[in-house]
Design an enzyme around this catalytic site. Structure first.
Site, PDB file in Angstrom:
ATOM      1  N   HIS A 176      -6.456  -5.015  -3.891  1.00 37.78           N
ATOM      2  CA  HIS A 176      -6.339  -4.153  -4.050  1.00 37.78           C
ATOM      3  C   HIS A 176      -4.925  -3.063  -3.954  1.00 37.78           C
ATOM      4  O   HIS A 176      -4.813  -1.641  -4.190  1.00 37.78           O
ATOM      5  CB  HIS A 176      -7.353  -2.981  -3.204  1.00 37.78           C
ATOM      6  CG  HIS A 176      -7.140  -2.306  -3.927  1.00 37.78           C
ATOM      7  ND1 HIS A 176      -8.645  -2.028  -5.614  1.00 37.78           N
ATOM      8  CD2 HIS A 176      -7.667  -1.049  -3.139  1.00 37.78           C
ATOM      9  CE1 HIS A 176      -9.274  -0.381  -5.137  1.00 37.78           C
ATOM     10  NE2 HIS A 176      -8.716   0.229  -4.727  1.00 37.78           N
ATOM     11  N   SER A 234      -6.350   3.891  -7.186  1.00 37.56           N
ATOM     12  CA  SER A 234      -7.113   3.968  -6.991  1.00 37.56           C
ATOM     13  C   SER A 234      -8.246   4.549  -6.651  1.00 37.56           C
ATOM     14  O   SER A 234      -9.142   5.505  -7.836  1.00 37.56           O
ATOM     15  CB  SER A 234      -7.253   3.736  -4.811  1.00 37.56           C
ATOM     16  OG  SER A 234      -8.728   3.441  -4.144  1.00 37.56           O
ATOM     17  N   ASP A 248      -8.900  -8.469  -6.804  1.00 38.09           N
ATOM     18  CA  ASP A 248      -9.046  -7.287  -5.903  1.00 38.09           C
ATOM     19  C   ASP A 248     -10.449  -7.520  -5.794  1.00 38.09           C
ATOM     20  O   ASP A 248     -11.881  -7.311  -6.224  1.00 38.09           O
ATOM     21  CB  ASP A 248      -9.328  -6.081  -6.877  1.00 38.09           C
ATOM     22  CG  ASP A 248      -8.918  -5.110  -6.056  1.00 38.09           C
ATOM     23  OD1 ASP A 248      -9.570  -5.028  -5.520  1.00 38.09           O
ATOM     24  OD2 ASP A 248      -8.757  -3.861  -6.522  1.00 38.09           O
TER      25      ASP A 248
HETATM   26  C1  MLT Z   1     -11.813   3.749  -2.525  1.00 38.87           C
HETATM   27  O1  MLT Z   1     -11.723   3.005  -1.500  1.00 38.87           O
HETATM   28  O2  MLT Z   1     -10.873   4.913  -3.307  1.00 38.87           O
HETATM   29  C2  MLT Z   1     -12.345   3.117  -3.033  1.00 38.87           C
HETATM   30  O3  MLT Z   1     -12.026   2.112  -4.089  1.00 38.87           O
HETATM   31  C3  MLT Z   1     -12.106   3.766  -5.061  1.00 38.87           C
HETATM   32  C4  MLT Z   1     -13.211   4.804  -4.731  1.00 38.87           C
HETATM   33  O4  MLT Z   1     -13.844   5.013  -4.020  1.00 38.87           O
HETATM   34  O5  MLT Z   1     -13.162   5.882  -6.307  1.00 38.87           O
END
Ligand code: MLT
Length: 205
Positions: free
Chosen positions: A189, A107, A158
């Site tokens: 996700h 992520s 996702d």
């Molecule tokens: C997260 O929740 O970290 C996002 O999906 C990815 C990000 O903000 O870099």
């Protein structure tokens, strides 16, 4: 000690034939989060695992964001350079070769690993990007990623990563010459056993 202010964990290799892994956690994680994953996909690898130095209401990340999925390029570029400088210094300190280092990012960690490939390819060799998205919407410099391998593992349900983004990110990395594999998994996700299997297969384990 390496320059730069990252708190980090380093686990020595127990099998020096395995590539060292750079573990980059997701939002709200820390340097211990991906250790089990790293050991599962490449047992015996050295593990270099920094803790994100940006707090979003207490949840640690590697760069600040304006909103979910909305990014400030200047912030991403600044943090990517800081992380690259840390990696190079930590590699020198721990006697690792950056050109053998495989980033394993989840992520937000996958997003900054992609930015490293786009902006500072000398800091890592290749990357396993789990649930990455487009953060810097720009191709890697021509020739900058020749000989590099990248795995994108994304989920087909996702809610955070639109389906057009994995192929677009792959194209940005291929523009630099990287060999990119895109795996679309039956996943949302979160990390799944399919990610572990895809990463193991990609590493040849
Ligand atoms: C997260 O929740 O970290 C996002 O999906 C990815 C990000 O903000 O870099």
């Amino acid at each position: 000690m390496p320059r730069a202010a990252y708190h980090y964990r380093f686990d020595e290799a127990t099998d020096p034939a395995r590539p060292p892994l750079l573990l980059l956690h997701g939002t709200g994680g820390d340097e211990n989060d991906l250790v089990r994953l790293g050991r599962a996909i490449s047992p015996g690898s050295a593990l270099l695992s920094p803790r994100g130095d940006v707090s979003e209401g207490g949840a640690l990340r590697f760069f600040a964001r304006l909103a979910e999925g909305v990014f400030d390029s200047a912030e991403v570029i600044r943090r990517t350079n800081a992380l690259a400088d840390f990696i190079l210094s930590a590699c020198q300190h721990h006697k690792l070769e950056p050109r053998q280092l495989i980033a394993v990012g989840f992520s937000n960690g996958a997003n900054i690993a992609a930015s490293l490939l786009q902006l500072r390819p000398e800091a890592i060799d290749g990357a396993i990007l789990i649930r990455s998205m487009i953060v810097l919407d720009q191709p890697a410099a021509p020739g900058s990623l020749v000989g590099r391998r990248v795995l994108l593992a994304n989920g087909n349900v996702d809610p955070l990563v639109p389906l057009d983004q994995p192929p677009r990110l792959a194209a940005h990395l291929q523009a630099g010459g990287a060999e990119v594999t895109v795996k679309m998994l039956d996943a949302s996700h979160g990390l799944t056993p399919q990610d572990v299997a895809a990463a193991q297969a990609w590493l040849g384990n």
